[in-house]
Write a protein that holds these residues in place. Sequence first.
Motif, PDB file in Angstrom:
ATOM      1  N   LEU A 286       0.827  -1.207   0.000  1.00  0.00           N
ATOM      2  CA  LEU A 286       0.000   0.000   0.000  1.00  0.00           C
ATOM      3  C   LEU A 286       0.862   1.258   0.000  1.00  0.00           C
ATOM      4  CD1 LEU A 286      -3.051  -0.708   2.334  1.00  0.00           C
ATOM      5  CD2 LEU A 286      -2.973  -0.546  -0.138  1.00  0.00           C
ATOM      6  N   LEU A 289       1.801   1.784  -3.496  1.00  0.00           N
ATOM      7  CA  LEU A 289       0.669   2.340  -4.244  1.00  0.00           C
ATOM      8  C   LEU A 289       0.529   3.834  -3.997  1.00  0.00           C
ATOM      9  CD1 LEU A 289      -2.318  -0.185  -3.955  1.00  0.00           C
ATOM     10  CD2 LEU A 289      -1.077   0.459  -6.016  1.00  0.00           C
ATOM     11  N   LEU A 290       0.664   4.245  -2.748  1.00  0.00           N
ATOM     12  CA  LEU A 290       0.555   5.661  -2.411  1.00  0.00           C
ATOM     13  C   LEU A 290       1.667   6.468  -3.078  1.00  0.00           C
ATOM     14  CD1 LEU A 290      -0.353   5.370   1.375  1.00  0.00           C
ATOM     15  CD2 LEU A 290      -1.767   6.423  -0.391  1.00  0.00           C
ATOM     16  N   VAL A 297      -5.062   7.856  -4.873  1.00  0.00           N
ATOM     17  CA  VAL A 297      -5.530   6.893  -3.878  1.00  0.00           C
ATOM     18  C   VAL A 297      -6.551   7.603  -2.990  1.00  0.00           C
ATOM     19  CG1 VAL A 297      -4.893   5.355  -1.993  1.00  0.00           C
ATOM     20  CG2 VAL A 297      -3.328   5.662  -3.911  1.00  0.00           C
ATOM     21  N   TYR A 300      -7.692   4.092   1.946  1.00  0.00           N
ATOM     22  CA  TYR A 300      -7.053   2.799   2.175  1.00  0.00           C
ATOM     23  C   TYR A 300      -7.187   2.431   3.637  1.00  0.00           C
ATOM     24  CZ  TYR A 300      -3.071   5.438   4.059  1.00  0.00           C
ATOM     25  OH  TYR A 300      -2.277   6.264   4.818  1.00  0.00           O
ATOM     26  N   ALA A 308      -7.834  -0.883  -0.559  1.00  0.00           N
ATOM     27  CA  ALA A 308      -7.637   0.514  -0.968  1.00  0.00           C
ATOM     28  C   ALA A 308      -8.554   0.801  -2.148  1.00  0.00           C
ATOM     29  CB  ALA A 308      -6.183   0.779  -1.337  1.00  0.00           C
ATOM     30  N   CYS A 309      -8.746   2.065  -2.424  1.00  0.00           N
ATOM     31  CA  CYS A 309      -9.533   2.492  -3.586  1.00  0.00           C
ATOM     32  C   CYS A 309      -8.799   3.640  -4.245  1.00  0.00           C
ATOM     33  CB  CYS A 309     -10.931   2.924  -3.157  1.00  0.00           C
ATOM     34  SG  CYS A 309     -11.927   3.594  -4.515  1.00  0.00           S
ATOM     35  N   LEU A 310      -8.581   3.533  -5.557  1.00  0.00           N
ATOM     36  CA  LEU A 310      -7.894   4.605  -6.275  1.00  0.00           C
ATOM     37  C   LEU A 310      -8.693   5.026  -7.502  1.00  0.00           C
ATOM     38  CD1 LEU A 310      -6.224   3.328  -8.984  1.00  0.00           C
ATOM     39  CD2 LEU A 310      -4.957   2.259  -7.128  1.00  0.00           C
TER      40      LEU A 310
END
Length: 391
Positions: A286, A289-290, A297, A300, A308-310
């Motif tokens: 994560l 991802l960030l 993002v 999360y 998480a949701c982006l």
Amino acid sequence: MESIFTDFLPLVEAVVSSANFGCEANVAISDVQTGIGEDKIGPCGDRFKLIIPFAGQQITWNVVLDALNPHFPPDFAFDDPSFLACPEPDFLEEHVPSLLNWNSENPKALLMVVEELLDLYRKHQINQLKNYSRLQFEYTSILCQPGLSEDDIEVLVQSRERRRIDQEGPPPAHFSIRLPVDYSDLPQLPDTSDESGPKEALLYVTFPSANEKGLSPKRGISTVSRVSPRLQLSCQLEQSLYYPSLRVPAFPPGRCLVDYVPAVIELLDSEVKSVANSFNLRKDFLAALLTEFGASVLEYDALTFSKACLLYEDGSLLCLVFVAIPPKFPKDKPIYVWQSVRYMDYGKPYTRKVEEYPYSPRWSMPEMIYRLKVFMKEYAVEFFRHSAYSC
């Protein structure tokens, strides 16, 4: 509990709510009765049975109080007639002081007596092993294992009164062993407190009845001795490991606890390290991802790092991507759910779950993110083409 005499209710509640009786279950009460007349108004139960978890089994103690004289200490009747058959007053004064110093105004008075009697009962059961060389060896050998002490082991030897008349040799014996495994690296669960109990695991092993030669007493033929093991996790540990149960290997024929217990400890320790390692890797994933998607993002999970949701954008293409990271990551790969940001004619967004994509648990974190970006760019075209057809 509703039928317990009001003055005794705090005493009983302290016993049944105590978490000091193993990780499988608390003490329960049953068969509540009264020793006074039926014309008494209100609850008047002053005698009952305590069902106590012990060595993976249950023992039953009858407790007799006196509703007419609440300040009198309780009497006990044990399901094992050999336990405290004719105790001397000096012995009780030394080993069960809470009984002789009974104070019914103290809500923990009964709990203290039960705990002191259980300590005596543990010692009584250990003393029974001296009559059976095999069982005695099993106990003394695991007691020498690193990290194990007398407080971690409970033994319940079936009394002769419970055995069949034709049964000879060592009786059935039940062992409960608290496994010395370090759980400090496990992630802290959300919304937990000290009331949820400790993280611990108990190994239950039952040795069936058999004579010293392994022969059937009546027929003189060889019998197969099946030792039954079972692993019980406390609720908090079970949740931390993400598994409803953890199966232990079968007990090898002809082996002893001194061989088997270390193998189970190693198995549990490996699972604990695997879960802790997966937690840290989910956190790293994560974080990557960030770093890569930044403000895209939208949200999360900062506690378990499992989702998480982006907002994915590529030119005029725009959609939401929900990321679900499994407990056994990176062994199990993440699942992605793509969702359109606009609604279809029937009032719901277009959604596709993606589980098949290039992935290897051996990739480094930077490579995972790079491969993910490449795949997302390729898949986005297909996703938007299908979503357009669904309008």
